[in-house]
Design a protein around this motif. Structure first.
Motif, PDB file in Angstrom:
ATOM      1  N   SER A   1      37.357  22.461   9.806  1.00  0.00           N
ATOM      2  CA  SER A   1      36.216  21.979  10.793  1.00  0.00           C
ATOM      3  C   SER A   1      35.562  22.961  11.017  1.00  0.00           C
ATOM      4  O   SER A   1      34.482  22.998  11.323  1.00  0.00           O
ATOM      5  CB  SER A   1      36.884  21.505  11.806  1.00  0.00           C
ATOM      6  OG  SER A   1      37.983  22.255  12.858  1.00  0.00           O
ATOM      7  N   CYS A   2      35.960  24.390  11.827  1.00  0.00           N
ATOM      8  CA  CYS A   2      35.049  25.658  11.874  1.00  0.00           C
ATOM      9  C   CYS A   2      35.156  26.403  10.479  1.00  0.00           C
ATOM     10  O   CYS A   2      34.658  28.113  11.185  1.00  0.00           O
ATOM     11  CB  CYS A   2      36.347  25.689  12.680  1.00  0.00           C
ATOM     12  SG  CYS A   2      37.356  26.547  12.964  1.00  0.00           S
TER      13      CYS A   2
ATOM     14  N   PRO B   1      38.214  25.919  16.519  1.00  0.00           N
ATOM     15  CA  PRO B   1      38.240  24.413  16.798  1.00  0.00           C
ATOM     16  C   PRO B   1      37.610  23.821  17.583  1.00  0.00           C
ATOM     17  O   PRO B   1      37.917  24.896  18.860  1.00  0.00           O
ATOM     18  CB  PRO B   1      38.859  24.069  16.058  1.00  0.00           C
ATOM     19  CG  PRO B   1      40.028  24.971  14.929  1.00  0.00           C
ATOM     20  CD  PRO B   1      39.359  25.993  15.946  1.00  0.00           C
TER      21      PRO B   1
ATOM     22  N   GLY C   1      42.104  21.415  11.369  1.00  0.00           N
ATOM     23  CA  GLY C   1      41.095  22.121  12.292  1.00  0.00           C
ATOM     24  C   GLY C   1      40.118  23.476  11.534  1.00  0.00           C
ATOM     25  O   GLY C   1      39.530  23.826  12.048  1.00  0.00           O
TER      26      GLY C   1
ATOM     27  N   TYR D   1      43.013  18.352  15.929  1.00  0.00           N
ATOM     28  CA  TYR D   1      42.770  20.309  15.163  1.00  0.00           C
ATOM     29  C   TYR D   1      43.769  20.813  15.924  1.00  0.00           C
ATOM     30  O   TYR D   1      43.942  21.778  14.797  1.00  0.00           O
ATOM     31  CB  TYR D   1      41.503  20.561  15.503  1.00  0.00           C
ATOM     32  CG  TYR D   1      40.291  19.793  15.330  1.00  0.00           C
ATOM     33  CD1 TYR D   1      40.455  19.174  13.869  1.00  0.00           C
ATOM     34  CD2 TYR D   1      38.719  20.416  15.549  1.00  0.00           C
ATOM     35  CE1 TYR D   1      39.239  18.410  13.102  1.00  0.00           C
ATOM     36  CE2 TYR D   1      38.265  19.427  14.805  1.00  0.00           C
ATOM     37  CZ  TYR D   1      37.246  18.793  14.521  1.00  0.00           C
ATOM     38  OH  TYR D   1      36.578  18.521  13.240  1.00  0.00           O
TER      39      TYR D   1
END
Length: 394
Positions: A60-61, A18, A57, A25
């Protein structure tokens, strides 16, 4: 023994990171591993990580949580660190982790195979700035796969070898720490007044400041790395002729009982000369000649590695890229020289400890050779029925 591509017997999962600047995150309860976290492991398993992600977090990735029993394989920076997770965790993008497919491959067997093929895995890396092994490349790597039952038997034998190696390393670390503990016990309350090191040595100088004329064979020429362990390692790729050796050592012959001391980069490491074999060394190594009537070489060696002298070296070190301790500062280091009778009592006890340490080191090296032999046998299908056949006892 049949060979199967990792892509066929495992699910391969890439990691992700992240944005580090987004506070929400980070600091959650999801463990998140980096290759550096694996580099400090002494055993096969990883059960905690310094950094943790929040659910936001992770999302998010698009990172994925690996189930317990996955095999983490670092695919860059550096390539080839391996571990098995004992808790669910995610990883950064430096991994191509493997989730073994039930009934096809045992995680511990896979761990041992990958660990024993680190150089091969590193050879698969591509890239200009830094090497990385792609997911597609990992998927094509073939491993020998006997039955799962046989895989587990092989893993159990290799586990035993690793356990013995770990115990030997722990014993060696304990023995290596004992001389300093003995020094503190005997001399922390010593009435001897500290004096500058220069008063206890007949000479303090250093190695040659010029690059010598090299020879194909001859006498070893040493660098700081040759004394980094606290013992003098005469294994080197640089040699000098007898004539060059005579020129370099004319002003200050190297004799048994002298103490060498690293002064640049990995400064602060002493080593006693215990051989009559001829050698020479670079200027980044200080050369101390103890006044034998005032201080015993072995006593000086242990004291030069003590926290008290290390603090003086740290205070004196100068430089940015590579810190350096110069000869003037070394000559001014304060050390103690109690009566020789006390020094000799210490040296006798310390040498007994050192002898045990050398035996432990020999045992560790033998175990490392045995482990490699076992691995070779295991992955070529020639491992015998019992680890007892290989004399795994300490």
């Amino acid at each position: 023994m049949k060979r199967v591509a990792l892509g066929e017997c495992c699910e391969i999962v890439s990691g992700a990171t992240p944005k580090s600047a987004v506070a929400e995150y980070w600091g959650g309860d999801i463990s998140w591993a980096t290759p550096a976290d694996l580099s400090v492991l002494e055993r096969a398993y990883i059960g905690s990580t310094p950094r943790k992600l929040t659910a936001a977090g992770l999302a998010s990735c698009s990172a994925r949580i690996l189930p317990v029993g996955s095999v983490l394989l670092s695919s860059r920076a550096p390539i080839g660190h391996v571990a098995i997770n004992t808790i669910p965790m995610a990883t950064n993008q430096g991994f191509k982790s493997l989730i073994p497919k039930a009934g096809l491959v045992d995680a511990k067997y896979l761990y041992h195979w990958l660990s024993s093929h680190k150089e091969y895995l590193q050879s698969l890396g591509n890239g200009a700035t830094f090497k990385e092994v792609s997911k597609a490349t990992v998927a094509r790597v073939e491993v020998p796969l006997p039955s799962v039952q046989e895989q587990r038997r092989i893993a159990a034998i290799l586990d035993q070898a690793d356990e013995l190696r770990t115990k030997r390393r722990q014993a060696l670390a304990y023995l290596n720490a004992l001389p300093q503990a003995l020094f503190r016990e005997m001399f922390d309350d010593c009435a001897s007044e500290p004096v500058p090191l220069a008063e206890l040595c007949t000479r303090i100088t250093d190695g040659t400041h010029q690059s010598p004329t090299w020879a194909q064979t001859g006498h070893p020429f040493l660098f700081v790395s040759n004394i980094a362990s606290g013992e003098i390692d005469l294994e080197t790729s640089k040699f000098i002729s007898d004539e060059t050796h005579a020129e370099l050592t004319a002003r200050c012959p190297i004799e048994p009982g002298d103490v060498l001391y690293s002064t640049v980069g990995s400064y602060g490491v002493p080593a006693v000369v215990r051989t009559a074999r001829k050698f020479a060394f670079q200027r980044h190594i200080a050369h101390l000649k103890p006044h034998r009537e005032l201080i015993h070489p072995e006593f000086l060696w242990v004291q030069m590695a003590s926290p008290a002298v290390r603090r003086q070296a740290d205070a004196a070190a100068r430089g940015a890229a590579q810190k350096t301790v110069n000869l003037k500062d070394i000559k001014a280091f304060y050390v103690i020289a109690p009566p020789m009778e006390q020094q000799l009592r210490f040296v006798v006890r310390m040498q007994a400890i050192r002898a045990l340490g050398l035996r432990a080191q020999d045992g560790l090296e033998a175990l490392l050779e045995l482990r490699e032999s076992l691995r070779t046998s295991a992955f070529t299908g020639s491992l015998r029925e019992s680890a007892d056949t290989f004399n795994l006892g300490i």
